[in-house]
Write an enzyme that holds these catalytic residues in place. Structure first.
Site, PDB file in Angstrom:
ATOM      1  N   ALA A  43       0.925  -1.278  -0.026  1.00  0.00           N
ATOM      2  CA  ALA A  43      -0.009   0.274   0.011  1.00  0.00           C
ATOM      3  C   ALA A  43       0.780   1.364  -0.018  1.00  0.00           C
ATOM      4  O   ALA A  43       1.668   1.280   0.773  1.00  0.00           O
ATOM      5  CB  ALA A  43      -0.866   0.135   1.306  1.00  0.00           C
ATOM      6  N   LYS A 103       9.237   4.673  15.805  1.00  0.00           N
ATOM      7  CA  LYS A 103       9.546   4.700  17.087  1.00  0.00           C
ATOM      8  C   LYS A 103       8.642   5.520  18.029  1.00  0.00           C
ATOM      9  O   LYS A 103       8.320   5.342  19.036  1.00  0.00           O
ATOM     10  CB  LYS A 103      11.038   5.400  17.412  1.00  0.00           C
ATOM     11  CG  LYS A 103      11.146   6.800  16.686  1.00  0.00           C
ATOM     12  CD  LYS A 103      11.496   6.735  15.487  1.00  0.00           C
ATOM     13  CE  LYS A 103      12.109   8.029  14.736  1.00  0.00           C
ATOM     14  NZ  LYS A 103      12.631   7.845  13.358  1.00  0.00           N
ATOM     15  N   GLU A 127      12.335  -3.857  15.978  1.00  0.00           N
ATOM     16  CA  GLU A 127      14.003  -3.715  15.907  1.00  0.00           C
ATOM     17  C   GLU A 127      14.263  -2.301  15.432  1.00  0.00           C
ATOM     18  O   GLU A 127      15.154  -1.556  15.862  1.00  0.00           O
ATOM     19  CB  GLU A 127      14.606  -4.770  15.356  1.00  0.00           C
ATOM     20  CG  GLU A 127      16.269  -4.606  15.347  1.00  0.00           C
ATOM     21  CD  GLU A 127      16.815  -4.642  16.644  1.00  0.00           C
ATOM     22  OE1 GLU A 127      17.272  -3.517  17.091  1.00  0.00           O
ATOM     23  OE2 GLU A 127      16.571  -5.865  17.369  1.00  0.00           O
ATOM     24  N   GLY A 185      19.547  16.070   2.976  1.00  0.00           N
ATOM     25  CA  GLY A 185      18.242  15.061   3.299  1.00  0.00           C
ATOM     26  C   GLY A 185      18.611  14.475   4.654  1.00  0.00           C
ATOM     27  O   GLY A 185      17.715  13.740   4.985  1.00  0.00           O
ATOM     28  N   LYS A 203      13.216   6.914  21.245  1.00  0.00           N
ATOM     29  CA  LYS A 203      13.885   5.791  21.299  1.00  0.00           C
ATOM     30  C   LYS A 203      14.576   5.464  22.731  1.00  0.00           C
ATOM     31  O   LYS A 203      14.408   4.263  22.813  1.00  0.00           O
ATOM     32  CB  LYS A 203      15.198   5.723  20.446  1.00  0.00           C
ATOM     33  CG  LYS A 203      14.633   6.387  18.949  1.00  0.00           C
ATOM     34  CD  LYS A 203      15.871   6.843  18.001  1.00  0.00           C
ATOM     35  CE  LYS A 203      15.576   7.461  16.322  1.00  0.00           C
ATOM     36  NZ  LYS A 203      16.626   7.894  15.779  1.00  0.00           N
TER      37      LYS A 203
END
Length: 438
Positions: A43, A103, A127, A185, A203
């Site tokens: 998707a 996260k 992970e 970026g 995190k």
């Protein structure tokens, strides 16, 4: 064995990397998983020119994937809070396992998500949510399972580390390096989550929950950014034998757990002081193993995809295992509750050493008054540097203190900033030794 059928939601940077790694390394992944892992559906809002989706079912509706009976595992890579939460909960309700790199989703809604997954007997793997391709979640949850974790500290946001590295190496201002990071970026057009510590706090919340067996408590994390750090601070830290790093730090104390993100002076000889550019690194102190360091690419298409696919491998291996015998989501048994009733400490109760920089009027008695204010709060000075006058009669004064509680330092700064002889606000950066007894 029966294939594991995957539905990928989001075909952006990480989604595209995941798609390509699964396609390119399909045979290797199948050998490791013991069964094929195939992409059943994707998707996406728009096509990714780097991904050849020929022969793969596609949709613009992520919820179509969550309800697709032919999908075994939903891979959530759309990011954000609300839609991602609804998507994941919908997938769980339809009996699907979930892999996510989100996260923010886990830090804020993880307790709810894990409870729903536990009730449905499905896996939620994450992970890739922390430190990109570095397998720190698996290491902390499984590899260090024999240890009582005493503390962990890490550079867990590559944008902030890139900025501080180039400020130090090239003598540039924060704003200048931030603009470069955006052009390359490494930073978003709105860099707030990165440079103000919110991304790192997401995190750190996850890491601390796994380390100590407590529920996710993002709302209690202290966050402070790097936008006020100047090249003068970077230069003075270097002169004093330190490097400024934007750290996420969590420690176990008798009174509770620390959970904080802020700039810190780290001794040059420490491993974390030598992690540069966009790299991430997390140091974990276990009572049995001692210090361990996890270093590598904390973001990027294929480094993060590496972690996503590693989670898919785990799901493929565990999919036939009764859920009571799987590794718990946050390493400890129990969902949303804990036998560990120690609280997350407020920042005012944290104890550390400090670097202070202030501009003072060049007249007799000013330095003595500064020392008196520190003394009245029970704070002793380790080092002091008084530089040549600038901006007329203003003199930069640099102080390093011994360890004290944050609430005492807050009072010192309040009093210093109220003095007529002090110009502007006082810069404060915490000093972290990160030794074995930190």
């Amino acid at each position: 064995m029966k294939s594991v059928r995957v539905g990928i939601c989001g075909l952006g940077t990480v989604g595209g990397g995941t798609f390509n790694v699964l396609m390119r390394n399909a045979d290797e992944i199948a050998r490791r998983a013991g069964r094929p892992i195939v992409i059943e559906q994707v998707a996406m809002r728009r096509e990714n020119p780097d991904c050849d989706t020929t022969g793969v079912k596609t949709s613009s509706d992520v919820f179509e994937v969550a309800r697709n009976p032919d999908v075994d595992v939903l891979v959530e890579l759309i990011g954000g809070y609300d839609v991602a939460r609804e998507l994941v909960l919908t997938a769980i309700e339809h009996g699907k396992h979930v892999v996510t790199a989100n996260k923010a989703l886990i830090a804020v809604h993880g307790n709810e998500i894990f409870k729903a997954a536990h009730e449905k007997g499905v896996i939620v793997a994450f992970e890739a949510a922390v430190a990109g391709g570095i397998p720190v979640i698996k290491s902390l949850r499984e590899g260090l399972g024999a240890n009582r974790i005493e503390w962990l500290a890490g550079i867990i946001n590559g944008t902030g580390n890139y900025i501080l590295t180039h400020m130090r190496d090239e003598g540039r201002a924060f704003e200048d390096v931030l603009a470069e990071a955006q052009a390359l970026g490494y930073a978003e057009a709105d860099p707030t989550f990165d440079v103000e510590g919110i991304d790192a706090a997401h995190k750190l919340t996850i890491l601390a929950s796994i380390a100590y067996g407590v529920p996710l408590q993002f709302e209690k994390a202290y966050t402070e950014g790097i936008s006020r750090i100047t090249f003068d601070d970077v230069e003075q830290a270097d002169n004093l034998g330190y490097v400024i790093k934007h750290l996420g730090i969590s420690k176990r104390t008798e009174a509770g757990f620390e959970l904080r993100v802020h700039p810190a002076l780290v001794p040059k000889e420490r491993l974390l002081a030598n992690v540069n550019g966009v790299k991430n690194a997390i140091e974990v102190m276990g009572d049995a193993v001692g210090p361990t360091l996890y270093y590598g690419a904390g973001a990027g298409a294929e480094p993060t995809a590496s972690a996503v696919v590693a989670d898919l491998l785990d799901v493929a291996r565990d999919i036939s295992t009764e859920h009571r015998y799987r590794v718990p989501y946050l390493a400890f048994s129990g969902i949303g509750e804990s036998d560990n009733d120690l609280p997350i400490l407020p920042m005012e109760e944290i104890t550390t050493a400090y670097y202070l920089r202030l501009l003072a009027v060049d007249r007799p008695g000013v330095l003595a008054r500064v020392a008196t204010i520190l003394s009245e709060q029970g704070i002793s000075i380790e080092a002091i540097i008084q530089k040549e006058a600038i901006e007329g009669e203003l003199v930069p004064i640099i102080l390093l203190t011994h360890r004290t509680r944050e609430k005492h330092m807050n009072e010192v700064i309040r009093q210093l900033e109220s003095l007529a002889d002090i110009a502007g606000s006082v810069t404060r950066i915490r000093v972290e030794s990160l030794d074995e007894n930190a």
